[in-house]
Design an enzyme around this catalytic site. Sequence first.
Site, PDB file in Angstrom:
ATOM      1  N   ARG A 180       0.853  -1.067   0.045  1.00  0.00           N
ATOM      2  CA  ARG A 180      -0.091  -0.082   0.026  1.00  0.00           C
ATOM      3  C   ARG A 180       0.697   1.254  -0.039  1.00  0.00           C
ATOM      4  O   ARG A 180       0.538   2.374   0.619  1.00  0.00           O
ATOM      5  CB  ARG A 180      -1.001   0.116   1.377  1.00  0.00           C
ATOM      6  CG  ARG A 180      -1.994  -0.943   1.093  1.00  0.00           C
ATOM      7  CD  ARG A 180      -3.126  -0.817  -0.083  1.00  0.00           C
ATOM      8  NE  ARG A 180      -4.359  -1.467   0.016  1.00  0.00           N
ATOM      9  CZ  ARG A 180      -4.220  -2.720  -0.414  1.00  0.00           C
ATOM     10  NH1 ARG A 180      -3.220  -3.499  -0.750  1.00  0.00           N
ATOM     11  NH2 ARG A 180      -5.412  -3.329  -0.130  1.00  0.00           N
ATOM     12  N   SER A 230     -10.390   0.494   3.082  1.00  0.00           N
ATOM     13  CA  SER A 230      -9.913   0.062   4.537  1.00  0.00           C
ATOM     14  C   SER A 230      -9.345   1.410   4.955  1.00  0.00           C
ATOM     15  O   SER A 230      -8.772   2.090   4.405  1.00  0.00           O
ATOM     16  CB  SER A 230      -8.514  -0.812   4.170  1.00  0.00           C
ATOM     17  OG  SER A 230      -9.081  -2.072   3.638  1.00  0.00           O
ATOM     18  N   GLU A 300      -4.633   3.763   6.338  1.00  0.00           N
ATOM     19  CA  GLU A 300      -4.374   3.607   5.173  1.00  0.00           C
ATOM     20  C   GLU A 300      -4.985   4.747   4.317  1.00  0.00           C
ATOM     21  O   GLU A 300      -4.472   5.036   3.216  1.00  0.00           O
ATOM     22  CB  GLU A 300      -5.137   2.300   4.378  1.00  0.00           C
ATOM     23  CG  GLU A 300      -4.372   1.790   3.179  1.00  0.00           C
ATOM     24  CD  GLU A 300      -5.535   1.413   2.170  1.00  0.00           C
ATOM     25  OE1 GLU A 300      -5.841   2.277   1.469  1.00  0.00           O
ATOM     26  OE2 GLU A 300      -6.130   0.218   2.321  1.00  0.00           O
TER      27      GLU A 300
END
Length: 327
Positions: A180, A230, A300
């Site tokens: 990520r 998320s 995130e």
Amino acid sequence: MDRETMARELQSRVKGPVRIGEPLARYTTFRIGGPADVLVEPVDEEDLARALAWARDHGVPVTLLGGGSNVLVPDEGLRGLVVRVGLDGIRWEDPDPQGRCGVVVGAGTVLARLVHEAARRGYQGLEPCAGIPGTVGGALVMNAGTRDGTIGQVVDWVRVVEPGGRLAVWPRERCGFTYRSSRMQVEGVPVVAARLVLAPGDRQAIAAAIRRYTAYRQRTQPLRYPNCGSVFKNPPGDASGRLIEACGLKGLRHGRAQISDQHANFIINLGGATAEDVLALMTTAWRCVRDRFGVVLEPEVRLLGSLARRWPPDPVAPAGSSDPNQA
Ligand code: EPU
């Protein structure tokens, strides 16, 4: 510089529309966020580079927005210039002798469109990106995907605007793709386009994989409500959703935001939620997981503007300086 002057000066240099006080909620999948001082939508890569160069020369802060699917914009909005990267377009090349195919994509292209075009042409590699909202640019910066694969794995190069305002091509090795994240994210370097290379595959198998990923998301994630995907990254070897659920926080509400009772690492907007509502829930989840498990979760979702300065909510001890399990 006031926002009217900013808008006037900028409009004299760029071709794309420049807007004053544009509410950003409509540009985010969370449907949350106050106004941008000035919002510009460049028409091409050079236009984008010109807007960024102007902002740099005048010391105006810049925020880049792609599909707005992974951001939390503060209720008071964003100061300075917000650049909406809408450079879309997909250009398929001729396949090489092994049948592999290059494709050059604009950063503003909707990721789902690319995933489906690849599937239709019988190219594999993007199936894990099925069902992920947002643009290709955002997906590259976040290295979007699943445990089975990420977009970074099929990148040949990305074209970026380097801090000097110059367009440059970064080969994959330079992009620093990790879980990520990417070098573009760490250094705040805007992506304008990318070339991916996809291998030929079995059309039916590709279509089946896409259906499987999409069905899994639909089953496990609260996609009927505005959300940002998320909220936290997964800590090594564990899942944030599991940890937050174990804290008993599923269904917790603050104002019009709620920790989803379907997936604890999602926060949903029940309609009219504010960024403050979301931040309050994130703070509660972060503290509970820290106190209960000694795990410091990392967002995130990108916290923009003033929100970035308010995270983490409490000071975090440097790694290795204490072991909460032995306290
Ligand atoms: N879990 C719980 N409680 C919950 C949610 C999950 O116990 O409320 C458990 C699940 O049972 C499972 C584990 O946690 O054992 C992992 O859950 P899940 O399979 O839903 O995946 P995830 O790790 O939460 C990741 C990505 C998602 C991606 C899914 C599916 C991250 C931070 N998230 O979620 O990506 O869609 O896998 O591939 O890596 C995003 O990045 O925005 C995103 C949605």
